[in-house]
Design an enzyme around this catalytic site. Structure first.
Site, mmCIF file in Angstrom:
data_model
loop_
_atom_site.group_PDB
_atom_site.id
_atom_site.type_symbol
_atom_site.label_atom_id
_atom_site.label_comp_id
_atom_site.label_asym_id
_atom_site.label_seq_id
_atom_site.Cartn_x
_atom_site.Cartn_y
_atom_site.Cartn_z
ATOM 1 C CD GLU A 188 14.116 -17.346 82.973
ATOM 2 O OE1 GLU A 188 15.184 -17.994 82.968
ATOM 3 O OE2 GLU A 188 13.118 -17.659 82.297
ATOM 4 N NE ARG B 203 10.351 -15.916 78.351
ATOM 5 C CZ ARG B 203 10.404 -17.244 78.305
ATOM 6 N NH1 ARG B 203 11.566 -17.859 78.199
ATOM 7 N NH2 ARG B 203 9.317 -17.977 78.401
ATOM 8 C CD1 TRP C 239 8.516 -28.033 73.017
ATOM 9 C CD2 TRP C 239 9.898 -27.837 74.759
ATOM 10 N NE1 TRP C 239 7.875 -27.309 73.984
ATOM 11 C CE2 TRP C 239 8.694 -27.167 75.056
ATOM 12 C CE3 TRP C 239 10.928 -27.836 75.708
ATOM 13 C CZ2 TRP C 239 8.474 -26.502 76.272
ATOM 14 C CZ3 TRP C 239 10.723 -27.198 76.910
ATOM 15 C CH2 TRP C 239 9.494 -26.529 77.191
ATOM 16 N NE ARG D 275 18.632 -17.289 79.480
ATOM 17 C CZ ARG D 275 17.872 -17.356 80.565
ATOM 18 N NH1 ARG D 275 18.234 -16.757 81.676
ATOM 19 N NH2 ARG D 275 16.736 -18.027 80.542
HETATM 20 O O1 KDG Z 1 12.412 -26.967 82.037
HETATM 21 C C1 KDG Z 1 12.588 -26.223 80.864
HETATM 22 C C2 KDG Z 1 12.639 -24.766 81.226
HETATM 23 O O2 KDG Z 1 13.640 -24.545 82.164
HETATM 24 C C3 KDG Z 1 12.929 -23.893 80.031
HETATM 25 O O3 KDG Z 1 12.026 -24.178 79.004
HETATM 26 C C4 KDG Z 1 12.783 -22.445 80.474
HETATM 27 O O4 KDG Z 1 13.718 -21.681 78.404
HETATM 28 C C5 KDG Z 1 13.396 -21.462 79.553
HETATM 29 C C6 KDG Z 1 13.660 -20.123 80.109
HETATM 30 O O5 KDG Z 1 14.292 -19.343 79.402
HETATM 31 O O6 KDG Z 1 13.258 -19.865 81.229
HETATM 32 MG MG MG Z 2 15.199 -20.229 77.770
#
Ligand code: KDG
Ligand code: MG
Length: 416
Positions: A353, A148, A416, A297
């Site tokens: 991931e 990523r 965010w 996801r």
């Molecule tokens: O706690 C927030 C995270 O889990 C998030 O920002 C992680 O977007 C994320 C990712 O794709 O791992």
């Molecule tokens: Mg994410």
């Protein structure tokens, strides 16, 4: 058959906060479940301690589906991240117990092995393109076969997904975006980041152009839009990234609005992934039946556990949609292991991931899974293959933390 005799909630902070549920049955078999909800940990700990644990003692540990339905339907106020993380923890702990009692690794109860290992993607990032290229190189050296890419944006300060020490430390323990408590009693508030979508849309294609020029066409590349774009903006980014053949574009629009992805889908062939903040199959209903996405996801930890995520994955499979379960470091090793057992068993697995947890976290959680040559392996321990060391956990008391918030340059609150 054995009833649940004991249930304990553990909150520990070995570098970041984790909430873990341990269930014990009448024969003394224990199971763990992850209930970590970044920035809202104590709400889930209380939901478990005050509302679920009193219902669990004396229930049959083997009846996982019935317990899931009892907690889900029995709440009346269904769904939501707190409720579903608490239910997930109970569910995963019960699967752990069942697999230990059967003396098999958990994936054996989910259908057995569909593959030799789960393809994992890591997080490369940097404020500037040369740092990003270094970070990709470090990830390739660590064995990652899919990466990523997150980038700083000219004119903006800290941006989601860019590790604090951007150029160094291949394993990126410093990725965590949540701001932790400050010693000395200063009031804790989220960090405020600044955001400019037009600057982002101009810059990101240049990053992928540079990465492809350096590393060639083969390497699977991913990108997370973190819910910040309108459908039109997301469609334009998806189109602009088509020449760079992404594995996926994640969370391109705010996740509440399933219909937003109709427009994005109609405009671009860039694969779409979404769902890390979803809690149930109903968040996916339109997306799956209208084939608006390519990857789901969700995390086991935030989607009602193995019982529910297994059903979502099967529903997605009917429509040719694959899995790409959430696995940043705010999913505990218990949650990561649970995802891994599903990854190994599901036919429609896509990618997992994976960010290695910090050394302090891996002392508290003794894990049986491994990462070799780009693939994750759940290992051959019985059950989930993760144990929590209570004595070490007690050395890391809860430390309040909040995820950042985002404001546009004129001060308007943004996603965010
Ligand atoms: O706690 C927030 C995270 O889990 C998030 O920002 C992680 O977007 C994320 C990712 O794709 O791992
Ligand atoms: Mg994410």
């Amino acid at each position: 058959m054995a009833t649940i005799t004991r249930a304990e909630v553990n909150v520990t902070s070995p570098g970041r906060n984790f909430v873990t549920l341990r269930l014990t049955d009448a024969d003394g078999t224990t199971g763990l479940g992850d209930a970590t909800l970044n920035g809202r940990e104590l709400a889930v700990a209380s939901y478990l301690a005050d509302h679920l644990i009193p219902l669990l003692e004396g229930r049959e540990a083997d009846n996982i589906e019935d317990t899931w339905q009892y907690l889900y339907r029995g709440a009346y106020w269904r769904r939501g991240p707190v409720t579903m993380a608490a239910i997930a923890a109970v569910d995963v702990a019960l699967w752990d117990i069942k697999a230990k009692r059967a003396k098999v690794p958990l994936y054996q109860l989910l259908g057995g092995q569909s593959r030799i290992g789960a393809l994992a993607y890591g997080h490369a990032s940097g404020r500037e393109i040369p740092q990003i290229l270094d970070s990709v190189r470090e990830h390739l050296e660590l064995g990652y076969k899919a990466i990523r890419i997150q980038s700083g944006i000219p004119g903006l300060g800290s941006v989601y997904g860019v590790a604090a020490s951007a150029a160094g430390g291949g394993e990126r323990y410093d990725y965590e975006p949540a701001r932790r408590g400050i010693a000395g009693g200063e009031r804790l508030a989220p960090v405020e980041e600044a955001w400019d979508t037009r600057a982002y849309l101009r810059h990101i294609p240049t990053v992928f152009e540079a990465v492809r020029a350096e590393f060639g066409p083969d390497l699977p590349l991913l990108h997370d839009g973190h819910h910040r774009m309108t459908p039109r903006e997301a469609a334009s980014l998806g189109k602009a990234l088509e020449p760079y053949d992404l594995f996926w574009l994640e969370d391109c629009t705010p996740a509440e609005d399933q219909a937003a992805l109709r427009y994005v889908r109609s405009q671009t062939t860039t694969p779409i992934a979404i769902g890390e903040i979803f809690n149930t199959v109903y968040d996916y209903q339109t997306l799956i039946t209208e084939r608006l996405i390519d990857y789901i996801r969700s995390a086991v930890t935030h989607t009602g556990g193995i019982t529910h995520l297994n059903k979502i994955a099967d529903f997605a499979a009917i429509y040719g949609i694959k899995t790409g379960f959430h696995g940043p470091t705010d999913i505990s090793p218990v949650g990561q292991a649970a995802a891994l057992h599903l990854d190994i068993a599901l036919h429609n697995f896509g990618i997992q991931e994976y960010m290695k947890h910090s050394a302090a976290t891996l002392e508290v959680f003794d894990t049986g899974y491994t990462f070799t040559d780009g693939l994750l392996h759940p290992g051959d321990r019985m059950g989930l293959g993760v144990e929590l060391n209570d004595d070490l956990a007690a050395k890391h008391p809860y430390d309040p933390a909040y995820l950042p918030v985002n404001r546009l340059l004129d001060g308007t609150m943004h996603d965010w």
